[in-house]
Scaffold this active site. Sequence first.
Site, PDB file in Angstrom:
ATOM      1  N   HIS A 119     -11.524  -5.454   1.405  1.00 33.90           N
ATOM      2  CA  HIS A 119     -11.093  -4.778   2.633  1.00 33.90           C
ATOM      3  C   HIS A 119     -12.255  -4.415   3.540  1.00 33.90           C
ATOM      4  O   HIS A 119     -12.121  -4.363   4.748  1.00 33.90           O
ATOM      5  CB  HIS A 119     -10.193  -3.598   2.294  1.00 33.90           C
ATOM      6  CG  HIS A 119      -8.840  -4.119   1.915  1.00 33.90           C
ATOM      7  ND1 HIS A 119      -8.495  -4.354   0.607  1.00 33.90           N
ATOM      8  CD2 HIS A 119      -7.806  -4.527   2.682  1.00 33.90           C
ATOM      9  CE1 HIS A 119      -7.282  -4.875   0.589  1.00 33.90           C
ATOM     10  NE2 HIS A 119      -6.839  -4.985   1.823  1.00 33.90           N
ATOM     11  N   CYS A 144      -0.379 -12.948   8.749  1.00 29.71           N
ATOM     12  CA  CYS A 144      -1.294 -11.861   9.130  1.00 29.71           C
ATOM     13  C   CYS A 144      -2.514 -11.818   8.234  1.00 29.71           C
ATOM     14  O   CYS A 144      -3.344 -10.928   8.357  1.00 29.71           O
ATOM     15  CB  CYS A 144      -0.576 -10.524   9.125  1.00 29.71           C
ATOM     16  SG  CYS A 144      -0.045 -10.017   7.482  1.00 29.71           S
TER      17      CYS A 144
HETATM   18  C1  PEP Z   1      -3.032 -10.091   2.921  1.00 32.84           C
HETATM   19  O1  PEP Z   1      -2.970  -9.865   1.717  1.00 32.84           O
HETATM   20  O2  PEP Z   1      -3.202 -11.217   3.409  1.00 32.84           O
HETATM   21  C2  PEP Z   1      -2.916  -8.981   3.880  1.00 32.84           C
HETATM   22  C3  PEP Z   1      -2.823  -9.201   5.163  1.00 32.84           C
HETATM   23  O3  PEP Z   1      -2.964  -7.732   3.362  1.00 32.84           O
HETATM   24  P1  PEP Z   1      -4.297  -6.993   2.866  1.00 32.84           P
HETATM   25  O4  PEP Z   1      -5.483  -7.848   3.233  1.00 32.84           O
HETATM   26  O5  PEP Z   1      -4.335  -5.662   3.561  1.00 32.84           O
HETATM   27  O6  PEP Z   1      -4.086  -6.901   1.412  1.00 32.84           O
END
Ligand code: PEP
Length: 759
Positions: free
Chosen positions: A365, A678
Site C-alpha cells: 500500500h 481499479c
Molecule cells: C486491489 O486489490 O487491486 C485493490 C484495488 O485494492 P487494494 O490495493 O487497496 O487492496
Amino acid sequence: MLNYLRSIVQEVNSATDFAEVLRIIVKRVKKATNTGVCSIYLHDPADDSFVLTATEGLKPECVGRIRLKSSEGLVGLVATKVEPLNIENAHKHPRFVYFPETGEEQFSSFLGAPIIHQRKVRGVLVVQQVEHRRFDEGEESFLVTVSAQLAAVIAHAEATGELTRVTSPDRVKKDNEAFYRGIASAPGINIGTAVVVSSPSDIYAVAHRKTTDTSGELDLFRNALEKTKEDLRAVHRGLADKLNDQERALFDVYVSMLDDHSLGGEVSHLIETGIAADSAWSQVIIEHVRNFESMEDTYLRERASDVLDLGQRVLGYLQQSREVRKHYPENTILIGEELAAPSLADVPVEVIAGMVSVKGSRNSHMAILGRAMGIPTIMGAVDLPWRTLENVQIIVDGNQGHLIVNPSAALLSIYEAQHREEKVLAKNLESLRDQPSVTADNQHIALWVNTGLRMDTLLSLERGAEGVGLYRSEVPFLTRTRFPSEEEQRQIYREQLEMFAPLPVTMRTLDIGGDKALPYFPIEEANPFLGWRGIRISLDHPEIFLTQLRAMMRASEGLNNLRILLPMISNVPELKGAIEFIERVYRELTEEEGHNLAKPDIGAMIEVPAAVYQVRELARRVSFLSVGTNDLTQYLLAVDRNNPQVAELYHAFHPGLLQALQEIINGAKQENCQASVCGEMAGDPLGALLLVGMGYRILSMSASNLLRVKAILRLVSLTDAQKMVQHVLRLPDNRAVLNYLENTLTQPEIVSLYKTTIA
Ligand code: PEP
Ligand code: MG
C-alpha cells in the site's frame, strides 16, 4: 548438527564485517567436519573467476591470489555443475589443478558445495582431508546447508560493495558513492536528502544520528533512565510478596545495569562523542544482546532477552520525550525499514521528494500511495544500510528502482538532466487535461481515479478525472489513534463527495487486514492475506460496519453521488450479508430518521479467484463490479504482493491473469452489469490498453497516471487494442506478452509513454 549450525549462525550474526563472517565460517566448518582444510572461493564478476577469499588450513598468504575460472579446477567444476562434488582422490581427477604455493599437496579427499543465491553461483565452499576417504552423506548435507545460509550473506555483501572489497580490493571506489537496487514502485527521478523514519520502540530500527547538543541529549538520556528505574522499582514493590529472593535480586540487577558504571556509563560516553541519545542507546544494547546470544551457557544466552527488554523500555521514554519535531528539508527522501501510511502523518507532504522502504514490494500500500501522490518510490531495497543514511544525499530513480547514495558530481549531472526531461514530458501531458479521453478511433474510455488522501483528491481534480472509482476509506482510519466516530467519518466522506459532485464517487468500505493494520486494532495472524481482512472484518463487527455505512450515506445527502463498494468478496453469502446491512441502514436513515437520500449503487470487488468463477452470480446481485488486480494477481499467482523475494513473479501480464480479466468482463456483460478496473494495472499505459481491448470502458487509477494513460489511449485504436488482446491471450508467459507489446507499439511518442512506467 542442528545445534552446531545454530551456534554458527549466532556467531555469524554477531560478526562486525563480511571478512569476519568468512573467517568464522571456515574455522567452524573445519572444526565441525574435523578436516584439514576449509576454504571459501567467491565469484568475482569482474573476470568471472573464483577467488580464494578465506581459508583455514591452506597458507594464509594465498588468500586473494588463487583465482580459478569456471573452466578450471575442481572448484570451477562444482560451480558449473551447480551440485556438490565429493571425491576421494582429488589428485587423480582430470580437473585437478595444483597450486604449489597453497601447500595443498598433502590433501587428497575433496568435498565442494556451490553457494547459490537466486540461481546464480556466488562461490564454492570446500573442505579437504589428508587421508584418502570419501566424505559421508551427513558431511555433504552439512556443507550444502552452510552454503545455502551463506548465500544470502554473500548476496548482501555484493549489494553493499563489501564483496568487492574482499575479492578485488584494488577496484574499490575511493569516494563513498554507493549504488543499491530495490523494486521500482512509483515512477520518477528525484534527488534529495535522506530522513530516516524509525519505528517507535524498536531497538533494531533506530537511525544512526549525530548531535551537536550533547548536553541536551545527555539530559534526555538520564531522564529516560530515571523513569525506567522508577518503573522497575514500582514493579518490584508491587510483586515483592510474590517473588523469591533470587527473583527479587534480578530487579536489582536490572536497575544497576542502568547505572553509570554499566550500560548507562557506556552510552553517556558515546553521547559525549556526538552521537544522539537514542542511537547511542540502541548501538550499545544491540552489542550486548549479541554478546549474550553468542554465549554457550544457556542461562546467560537467555539473558539477551532481558537486556533487549530493558533496551526497549528506555528507548520508549527517549522517543517519547524527544519533543523537538524532526526537521524535514526541502526534497526530503523518506527512508525506513517498513514505511507505512502512519509514517507520513507528521511529514509536510510538499517536501517529500522520494520514498524508500527496505521491506515491501511494488503493490504494497505504501507503493500505491507513492503513485497516488506522484512521488518516486522504491520498495524492497533489502540491502540498503538505511539506518546510516540520515542527512545523506540520495538519488531515487523510481523508474528503474535504483538508489545512489552520496552520488558523484558526474552521476548527479546525468540524473539532473533526466529529471529535467521528465518535467518536460509531464508538462506536455498537462495539455491533455481538457482533451477527451477517447481511443484513436474515437471510442470513449472513462478515466476515473483512486483516492484516499486529500492530496490525491486535489491532483485528481486538476487532471480532469470523470469520477472516483475507488476511495480507500481505510486511509483516514490508518492515520488515527482510534476508530473515527460516525460524525468524524461523515465529515471526511462529505468533503470527498462534495469535491467531485456531481461526478460519481465509489467509496469502498473498510478494507483493513492483510498489510493494512490499524495501530489501535492489531490483528495477529500467521497468514494475514488469507485471514481476517476486508468484508470479513466488517461482517464480524457490525458496530464498525453500520457506523461506516451510516456516515457514508449521511454524507451523501443532497449530493447523491455515492456508490458503495465491498472489498474481498469471496462468496455469495458475504455479498448478500453486506447488502442487507446497506439496505437496513438506508431504510433506517430514510424511513425512521427522515433523511432525503438516493439509494447508493452497490458494487463488489473482484479480487479473489473464486469471485472470477462466480462472476455472473455476483454480477446479478449488484449494480457494478470493480476488479482489484493487485490482490487478484497475488491470489491467482500465489505471490505475496509485499515480498521482494518473489517480486519478479508478481506480474499483471501473466497470461493466467489476463484470461481471468477477460472472463470477468465477459461475465459482467452477459449480466448487463457495469465492470471497471481499479487495481494498479489500469494505471499502467500498456495494462490500460489491454483492458480496453478486452472490453473494459471504465478504468480507475492513481491521479498521477491519468494523463499518461489518456495519452496512450488517444494514440492507439480500439481495433488495434482488441487485436493485441487476441494475440497476447495465446502467449505462454508475461515476458512474451511484454516483448510482443514492445515490438508492436514502436512509435516513439508511444514508447516514451510506457518505457518509464511499471506494470
Ligand atoms: C486491489 O486489490 O487491486 C485493490 C484495488 O485494492 P487494494 O490495493 O487497496 O487492496
Ligand atoms: Mg485489494
